[in-house]
Design a protein around this motif. Structure first.
Motif, PDB file in Angstrom:
ATOM      1  N   LEU A  57      89.009  55.443  24.296  1.00 52.62           N
ATOM      2  CA  LEU A  57      89.733  55.259  25.553  1.00 52.62           C
ATOM      3  C   LEU A  57      88.874  55.498  26.788  1.00 52.62           C
ATOM      4  N   ALA A  58      87.599  55.825  26.598  1.00 49.06           N
ATOM      5  CA  ALA A  58      86.711  56.015  27.752  1.00 49.06           C
ATOM      6  C   ALA A  58      86.626  54.711  28.551  1.00 49.06           C
ATOM      7  N   SER A  59      86.506  54.825  29.858  1.00 49.86           N
ATOM      8  CA  SER A  59      86.488  53.645  30.729  1.00 49.86           C
ATOM      9  C   SER A  59      85.077  53.130  30.988  1.00 49.86           C
ATOM     10  N   TRP A  60      84.077  53.786  30.460  1.00 52.68           N
ATOM     11  CA  TRP A  60      82.696  53.361  30.673  1.00 52.68           C
ATOM     12  C   TRP A  60      81.893  53.603  29.401  1.00 52.68           C
ATOM     13  N   PRO A  61      80.843  52.803  29.131  1.00 58.08           N
ATOM     14  CA  PRO A  61      80.034  52.979  27.920  1.00 58.08           C
ATOM     15  C   PRO A  61      79.156  54.222  28.025  1.00 58.08           C
ATOM     16  N   MET A  62      79.291  55.124  27.073  1.00 60.57           N
ATOM     17  CA  MET A  62      78.615  56.424  27.158  1.00 60.57           C
ATOM     18  C   MET A  62      77.284  56.466  26.413  1.00 60.57           C
ATOM     19  N   TYR A  63      77.005  55.483  25.570  1.00 64.48           N
ATOM     20  CA  TYR A  63      75.870  55.597  24.651  1.00 64.48           C
ATOM     21  C   TYR A  63      74.768  54.607  25.042  1.00 64.48           C
ATOM     22  N   ARG A  64      73.790  55.095  25.776  1.00 62.32           N
ATOM     23  CA  ARG A  64      72.755  54.245  26.360  1.00 62.32           C
ATOM     24  C   ARG A  64      71.903  53.489  25.345  1.00 62.32           C
ATOM     25  N   PRO A  65      71.644  54.017  24.144  1.00 70.16           N
ATOM     26  CA  PRO A  65      70.819  53.245  23.212  1.00 70.16           C
ATOM     27  C   PRO A  65      71.371  51.857  22.888  1.00 70.16           C
ATOM     28  N   HIS A  66      72.667  51.636  23.143  1.00 74.12           N
ATOM     29  CA  HIS A  66      73.274  50.352  22.783  1.00 74.12           C
ATOM     30  C   HIS A  66      73.540  49.456  23.987  1.00 74.12           C
ATOM     31  N   TYR A  67      73.099  49.861  25.169  1.00 75.70           N
ATOM     32  CA  TYR A  67      73.373  49.063  26.362  1.00 75.70           C
ATOM     33  C   TYR A  67      72.817  47.642  26.242  1.00 75.70           C
ATOM     34  N   ALA A  68      71.628  47.498  25.653  1.00 75.83           N
ATOM     35  CA  ALA A  68      70.967  46.189  25.632  1.00 75.83           C
ATOM     36  C   ALA A  68      70.995  45.530  24.250  1.00 75.83           C
ATOM     37  N   THR A  69      71.779  46.075  23.319  1.00 75.59           N
ATOM     38  CA  THR A  69      71.697  45.575  21.938  1.00 75.59           C
ATOM     39  C   THR A  69      72.999  44.992  21.402  1.00 75.59           C
ATOM     40  N   THR A  70      74.081  45.095  22.154  1.00 76.42           N
ATOM     41  CA  THR A  70      75.370  44.636  21.620  1.00 76.42           C
ATOM     42  C   THR A  70      75.641  43.162  21.889  1.00 76.42           C
ATOM     43  N   GLN A  81      81.762  50.431  21.799  1.00 77.85           N
ATOM     44  CA  GLN A  81      82.146  51.845  21.795  1.00 77.85           C
ATOM     45  C   GLN A  81      83.619  52.011  21.431  1.00 77.85           C
ATOM     46  N   GLN A  82      84.470  51.150  21.966  1.00 76.89           N
ATOM     47  CA  GLN A  82      85.897  51.231  21.658  1.00 76.89           C
ATOM     48  C   GLN A  82      86.158  50.985  20.178  1.00 76.89           C
ATOM     49  N   LEU A  83      85.456  50.020  19.598  1.00 78.06           N
ATOM     50  CA  LEU A  83      85.602  49.744  18.170  1.00 78.06           C
ATOM     51  C   LEU A  83      85.168  50.949  17.350  1.00 78.06           C
ATOM     52  N   GLY A  84      84.047  51.558  17.723  1.00 79.59           N
ATOM     53  CA  GLY A  84      83.596  52.752  17.023  1.00 79.59           C
ATOM     54  C   GLY A  84      84.589  53.895  17.126  1.00 79.59           C
ATOM     55  N   GLY A  85      85.168  54.076  18.310  1.00 75.29           N
ATOM     56  CA  GLY A  85      86.160  55.127  18.476  1.00 75.29           C
ATOM     57  C   GLY A  85      87.375  54.923  17.589  1.00 75.29           C
ATOM     58  N   VAL A  86      87.833  53.680  17.482  1.00 77.74           N
ATOM     59  CA  VAL A  86      88.984  53.384  16.625  1.00 77.74           C
ATOM     60  C   VAL A  86      88.647  53.631  15.160  1.00 77.74           C
ATOM     61  N   LEU A  87      87.423  53.288  14.748  1.00 78.81           N
ATOM     62  CA  LEU A  87      87.016  53.515  13.358  1.00 78.81           C
ATOM     63  C   LEU A  87      87.038  55.006  13.009  1.00 78.81           C
ATOM     64  N   MET A  88      86.740  55.842  13.978  1.00 81.96           N
ATOM     65  CA  MET A  88      86.812  57.286  13.750  1.00 81.96           C
ATOM     66  C   MET A  88      88.246  57.790  13.871  1.00 81.96           C
ATOM     67  N   TRP A  89      88.955  57.306  14.837  1.00 81.87           N
ATOM     68  CA  TRP A  89      90.288  57.787  15.185  1.00 81.87           C
ATOM     69  C   TRP A  89      91.282  57.593  14.041  1.00 81.87           C
ATOM     70  N   VAL A  90      91.406  56.370  13.548  1.00 83.05           N
ATOM     71  CA  VAL A  90      92.479  56.056  12.600  1.00 83.05           C
ATOM     72  C   VAL A  90      92.170  56.517  11.178  1.00 83.05           C
ATOM     73  N   PRO A  91      91.069  56.069  10.542  1.00 82.92           N
ATOM     74  CA  PRO A  91      90.841  56.500   9.152  1.00 82.92           C
ATOM     75  C   PRO A  91      90.649  58.002   9.020  1.00 82.92           C
ATOM     76  N   GLY A  92      89.862  58.612   9.925  1.00 82.73           N
ATOM     77  CA  GLY A  92      89.612  60.046   9.829  1.00 82.73           C
ATOM     78  C   GLY A  92      90.872  60.854  10.010  1.00 82.73           C
ATOM     79  N   CYS A  93      91.662  60.487  11.000  1.00 81.75           N
ATOM     80  CA  CYS A  93      92.911  61.197  11.268  1.00 81.75           C
ATOM     81  C   CYS A  93      93.852  61.113  10.071  1.00 81.75           C
ATOM     82  N   LEU A  94      93.986  59.917   9.496  1.00 82.04           N
ATOM     83  CA  LEU A  94      94.938  59.717   8.411  1.00 82.04           C
ATOM     84  C   LEU A  94      94.517  60.424   7.134  1.00 82.04           C
ATOM     85  N   LEU A  95      93.217  60.386   6.809  1.00 82.63           N
ATOM     86  CA  LEU A  95      92.783  60.977   5.543  1.00 82.63           C
ATOM     87  C   LEU A  95      92.909  62.495   5.573  1.00 82.63           C
TER      88      LEU A  95
END
Length: 240
Positions: free
Chosen positions: A181-194, A205-219
């Protein structure tokens, strides 16, 4: 510049990803040796073999190279290790009395919480792209604390196991939500690679957050509910 010295190499382009296996001989030797040692010392051979095979896939497959380009791929690598490989390996560990003590439960929970949050903060995360030693310190602390947490969670079923499972679920879900849900990209190593992968840095970044949020929370929530079910059965048996 940071990606040029990353452990997994330079950021891959889509057309070359299939050939980007990580054939580091030290890594492969270590995985084979640790996995074989575990397999010959456990009765749960299938669980140990599957867990270490999944860990090998996370480190050796082209996912390693893709994690240089995409934050979401790095999170996918972490979730494979923490939510698939770690519980299978933990199940196959020897059942020690110390694993059934509340101190072990809360020690493992705190260690896992610290490792998870620390290595997904922007500065420590970026540092792992400049140093192979930090890259492995991140993975060893995350994976090791994950195995430890699963080992004690799966062997305890009382109120404290319920609480620890809920805490693990909430803190992993919270971190994933903060990232997604962050409004800005926080991870500089990926600024020029996505861009080569059809994503903006923020969408990645949003996709990565969802991958952590849903499966990790549920398991981890399932583990907590498992403890609650065990407590309920115990109360029914006592009443009967």
């Amino acid at each position: 510049m940071a990606q040029a010295t990353a452990y997994c190499g330079t950021p891959p382009l889509p057309g070359e990803l299939a050939a980007r296996f990580n054939l580091d001989p030290i890594l492969i030797t270590a995985l084979l040796a640790i996995g074989a040692l575990h397999i010959v010392r456990t009765r749960r051979v299938a669980s140990a073999a599957t867990g270490w095979a999944i860990a090998a896939v996370a480190f050796v497959s082209p996912l390693c190279a893709l994690s240089v380009s995409l934050f979401a791929a790095r999170i996918a690598q972490h979730m494979i290790l923490l939510l698939l490989a770690a519980p299978l390996i933990a199940i196959a560990l020897p059942d020690r009395p110390a694993m059934r003590r509340p101190a072990a439960l809360w020690g493992a929970s705190v260690a896992f919480l610290i490792a998870l949050w620390f290595w997904h903060m922007p500065a420590p995360y970026e540092a792992t792209f400049r140093s192979a030693a930090l890259y492995w310190l991140m993975h060893l602390s995350l994976f090791g604390s994950g195995i430890w947490l699963w080992a004690v969670l799966l062997r305890q079923h009382g109120p404290q196991a319920l609480a620890a499972g809920v805490v693990a679920s909430v803190q992993m879900g919270l971190l994933g939500a903060v990232i997604a849900l962050a409004s800005w990209p926080m991870y500089r190593p990926h600024y020029a690679t996505t861009e080569a992968w059809g994503l903006t840095p923020l969408a990645d970044q949003q996709l990565g957050g969802v991958l952590m949020w849903v499966p990790g929370c549920l398991l981890f929530l399932w583990v907590a509910l498992r403890s609650l079910a065990a407590m309920w059965r115990a109360m029914d048996e006592a009443a009967a």
